[in-house]
Write a protein that holds these residues in place. Structure first.
Motif, PDB file in Angstrom:
ATOM      1  N   ASP A 123       0.822  -1.206   0.000  1.00 28.06           N
ATOM      2  CA  ASP A 123       0.000   0.000   0.000  1.00 28.06           C
ATOM      3  C   ASP A 123       0.859   1.261   0.000  1.00 28.06           C
ATOM      4  OD1 ASP A 123      -1.746   2.184   0.761  1.00 28.06           O
ATOM      5  OD2 ASP A 123      -3.225   0.673   1.319  1.00 28.06           O
ATOM      6  N   MET A 124       1.496   1.567   1.131  1.00 28.07           N
ATOM      7  CA  MET A 124       2.422   2.693   1.301  1.00 28.07           C
ATOM      8  C   MET A 124       1.754   4.046   1.449  1.00 28.07           C
ATOM      9  SD  MET A 124       5.804   2.028  -1.003  1.00 28.07           S
ATOM     10  CE  MET A 124       6.566   0.435  -1.176  1.00 28.07           C
ATOM     11  N   ARG A 125       0.445   4.134   1.428  1.00 30.02           N
ATOM     12  CA  ARG A 125      -0.207   5.453   1.550  1.00 30.02           C
ATOM     13  C   ARG A 125      -0.226   5.915   3.003  1.00 30.02           C
ATOM     14  NH1 ARG A 125      -5.798   4.190  -1.337  1.00 30.02           N
ATOM     15  NH2 ARG A 125      -5.342   2.225  -0.245  1.00 30.02           N
ATOM     16  N   MET A 126       0.210   7.125   3.244  1.00 30.12           N
ATOM     17  CA  MET A 126       0.094   7.709   4.577  1.00 30.12           C
ATOM     18  C   MET A 126      -1.356   8.038   4.895  1.00 30.12           C
ATOM     19  SD  MET A 126       3.438  10.168   4.643  1.00 30.12           S
ATOM     20  CE  MET A 126       5.087   9.481   4.409  1.00 30.12           C
ATOM     21  N   ASP A 127      -2.109   8.374   3.866  1.00 31.11           N
ATOM     22  CA  ASP A 127      -3.547   8.585   3.994  1.00 31.11           C
ATOM     23  C   ASP A 127      -4.241   7.533   3.133  1.00 31.11           C
ATOM     24  OD1 ASP A 127      -6.174   9.346   4.049  1.00 31.11           O
ATOM     25  OD2 ASP A 127      -5.834  11.424   3.446  1.00 31.11           O
ATOM     26  N   PRO A 128      -4.653   6.418   3.732  1.00 32.21           N
ATOM     27  CA  PRO A 128      -5.250   5.322   2.952  1.00 32.21           C
ATOM     28  C   PRO A 128      -6.554   5.694   2.251  1.00 32.21           C
ATOM     29  CG  PRO A 128      -4.597   4.585   5.157  1.00 32.21           C
ATOM     30  CD  PRO A 128      -4.537   6.084   5.159  1.00 32.21           C
ATOM     31  N   ALA A 129      -7.121   6.837   2.599  1.00 33.75           N
ATOM     32  CA  ALA A 129      -8.395   7.232   2.004  1.00 33.75           C
ATOM     33  C   ALA A 129      -8.220   8.022   0.706  1.00 33.75           C
ATOM     34  CB  ALA A 129      -9.202   8.073   3.007  1.00 33.75           C
ATOM     35  N   ARG A 130      -6.976   8.376   0.366  1.00 34.46           N
ATOM     36  CA  ARG A 130      -6.763   9.219  -0.814  1.00 34.46           C
ATOM     37  C   ARG A 130      -5.653   8.657  -1.689  1.00 34.46           C
ATOM     38  NH1 ARG A 130      -6.608  15.377   1.462  1.00 34.46           N
ATOM     39  NH2 ARG A 130      -5.955  15.763  -0.690  1.00 34.46           N
ATOM     40  N   GLY A 131      -5.878   8.725  -2.998  1.00 37.91           N
ATOM     41  CA  GLY A 131      -4.857   8.321  -3.949  1.00 37.91           C
ATOM     42  C   GLY A 131      -4.799   6.821  -4.163  1.00 37.91           C
ATOM     43  N   GLU A 132      -3.890   6.421  -5.052  1.00 38.32           N
ATOM     44  CA  GLU A 132      -3.739   5.006  -5.362  1.00 38.32           C
ATOM     45  C   GLU A 132      -2.608   4.397  -4.549  1.00 38.32           C
ATOM     46  OE1 GLU A 132      -2.796   4.424  -9.471  1.00 38.32           O
ATOM     47  OE2 GLU A 132      -1.069   5.775  -9.439  1.00 38.32           O
ATOM     48  N   SER A 133      -2.720   3.127  -4.273  1.00 37.39           N
ATOM     49  CA  SER A 133      -1.689   2.419  -3.524  1.00 37.39           C
ATOM     50  C   SER A 133      -0.499   2.134  -4.433  1.00 37.39           C
ATOM     51  CB  SER A 133      -2.246   1.111  -2.980  1.00 37.39           C
ATOM     52  OG  SER A 133      -2.515   0.209  -4.050  1.00 37.39           O
ATOM     53  N   ALA A 134       0.606   1.687  -3.806  1.00 37.13           N
ATOM     54  CA  ALA A 134       1.776   1.314  -4.591  1.00 37.13           C
ATOM     55  C   ALA A 134       1.459   0.149  -5.524  1.00 37.13           C
ATOM     56  CB  ALA A 134       2.929   0.946  -3.655  1.00 37.13           C
ATOM     57  N   ALA A 135       0.650  -0.798  -5.049  1.00 40.08           N
ATOM     58  CA  ALA A 135       0.273  -1.936  -5.893  1.00 40.08           C
ATOM     59  C   ALA A 135      -0.522  -1.473  -7.109  1.00 40.08           C
ATOM     60  CB  ALA A 135      -0.543  -2.939  -5.081  1.00 40.08           C
ATOM     61  N   GLU A 136      -1.444  -0.546  -6.908  1.00 35.61           N
ATOM     62  CA  GLU A 136      -2.239  -0.025  -8.020  1.00 35.61           C
ATOM     63  C   GLU A 136      -1.364   0.716  -9.020  1.00 35.61           C
ATOM     64  OE1 GLU A 136      -6.500   0.627  -5.694  1.00 35.61           O
ATOM     65  OE2 GLU A 136      -4.952   2.184  -5.620  1.00 35.61           O
ATOM     66  N   TYR A 137      -0.381   1.447  -8.510  1.00 39.00           N
ATOM     67  CA  TYR A 137       0.522   2.156  -9.420  1.00 39.00           C
ATOM     68  C   TYR A 137       1.359   1.179 -10.239  1.00 39.00           C
ATOM     69  CZ  TYR A 137       4.403   4.811 -11.232  1.00 39.00           C
ATOM     70  OH  TYR A 137       5.339   5.345 -12.080  1.00 39.00           O
ATOM     71  N   LEU A 138       1.910   0.162  -9.573  1.00 35.38           N
ATOM     72  CA  LEU A 138       2.744  -0.810 -10.280  1.00 35.38           C
ATOM     73  C   LEU A 138       1.955  -1.581 -11.327  1.00 35.38           C
ATOM     74  CD1 LEU A 138       4.991  -2.319  -7.463  1.00 35.38           C
ATOM     75  CD2 LEU A 138       5.577  -0.589  -9.167  1.00 35.38           C
ATOM     76  N   ALA A 139       0.650  -1.688 -11.148  1.00 36.54           N
ATOM     77  CA  ALA A 139      -0.177  -2.428 -12.104  1.00 36.54           C
ATOM     78  C   ALA A 139      -0.383  -1.663 -13.403  1.00 36.54           C
ATOM     79  CB  ALA A 139      -1.532  -2.748 -11.472  1.00 36.54           C
ATOM     80  N   ARG A 140      -0.187  -0.355 -13.382  1.00 34.87           N
ATOM     81  CA  ARG A 140      -0.499   0.431 -14.581  1.00 34.87           C
ATOM     82  C   ARG A 140       0.690   1.142 -15.227  1.00 34.87           C
ATOM     83  NH1 ARG A 140      -0.070   5.689 -13.936  1.00 34.87           N
ATOM     84  NH2 ARG A 140      -0.287   6.676 -11.872  1.00 34.87           N
TER      85      ARG A 140
END
Length: 328
Positions: A123-140
């Motif tokens: 995941d890596m998000r400091m704010d899990p409610a906003r933005g895409e996770s690291a996994a989502e970024y790596l997928a695209r």
């Protein structure tokens, strides 16, 4: 000292740098687990108010443990600080501290995905409610973009090889776990020597993705000029950075804002006497401060920490200063 697990770096130096005054209002721009906020409240100067912000929901939960009526917490990002203060009816403050480090509880919690030491969701998000996770970024992201991110944000020498390995691996299965990504990086790097002794091959990749996912450099570049108009005369801005990318932005901003023309390159190019130029909105306070040998020995995280401090002058802020981002 926060929640007992996280030890704030340069705690005494940072609070001393703010030069807390009786009746003053101060901002802890990264509450974390509250070490700096508590130290501000306990400082001999007896602040009238401490406002803390943090984007992490765990930080918000920790802030509920401070019952001091002088303390206020708001969940927000750096760039939202002016709006937070406006919402509280605060027009000016006497000091702002920005601690750019990731807290130990964030790193140590496998469910947050910041570390490869234990397996967890990527995941890596400091704010899990906003933005895409690291996994989502790596997928695209394509190989070229990944290479640029790893090189620019992780200062990774083997960025192209790692990016290619990530793209090849995700064609077989989604990359969704921390240890899964670490294994891909290790295989891509192989036995090639690392620049830092003893550093895990995945360290720079994880740093790069964390910076990207959380917009860390963008947030820092936006908040620095926005803080200056909020400081009353003599107010201090103190920033603790933990790697060269952050420190470069802070150092460059302080250098520009402490010039007679407020860092505006348009005025610098004009044939105008320096005495006729607008005065500098900031003045540097001393040299950059590093952690002592004693602190570094007790807390290895302090090894790379750098504290820079500047003070608000009586000169007005140049037009457009607060809306400009600092170049990374």
């Amino acid at each position: 000292m926060g929640d007992g697990r996280h030890v704030p770096v340069l705690l005494a130096e940072a609070v001393a740098a703010l030069s807390i005054r009786t009746g003053g209002t101060y901002v802890d721009g990264t509450f974390g687990r509250g070490g700096h906020s508590r130290a501000m409240l306990d400082a001999p100067g007896r602040a009238a108010r401490v406002v803390a912000i943090d984007r992490d929901p765990a930080a918000e939960a920790a802030a509920s443990g401070i019952a001091d009526p002088r303390f206020t917490f708001r969940r927000a990002w750096f760039s939202e600080l002016p709006a937070v203060l406006a919402g509280l009816g605060i027009a000016a403050v006497d000091g702002v501290l920005l601690d750019l480090g990731v807290s130990s509880p964030q790193i140590d919690d496998p469910e947050r995905g910041f570390s490869f030491r234990t397996d967890g969701p990527l995941d890596m998000r400091m704010d899990p409610a906003r933005g895409e996770s690291a996994a989502e970024y790596l997928a695209r992201a394509d190989a070229r973009e990944l290479t640029e991110v790893l090189r620019d944000y992780g200062e990774e020498r083997f960025a192209q090889s790692i990016a290619g390995a990530i793209v090849a691996a995700r064609a077989l299965a989604p990359i969704v776990r921390t240890r899964q990504l670490a294994a891909i990086v290790a295989q891509a790097v192989g036995s090639r020597p690392r620049g830092d002794w003893g550093q895990d091959p995945a360290t720079r990749t994880f740093q790069a993705l964390r910076i990207l996912v959380n917009r860390e450099l963008t947030e820092l570049s936006q908040v620095l000029p926005r803080v200056v108009p909020l400081l009353g005369e003599g107010g201090r801005l103190a920033v603790i950075s933990f790697h060269s990318l952050e420190d470069r932005i802070v150092k460059r901003f302080f250098a520009h804002a402490s010039q007679p023309f407020g860092g505006d390159p348009r005025l610098a190019r004009l044939a105008i006497r320096e005495s006729a130029l607008p005065g500098a909105p900031l003045a540097l306070v001393g040299r950059a401060i590093r952690a002592s040998a004693e602190e570094t020995a007790a807390n290895p995280r302090a090894r790379s920490a750098m504290l820079r401090v500047a003070e608000r002058t009586a000169h007005p802020v140049p037009p457009g200063f607060a809306t400009a981002s600092v170049a990374a």
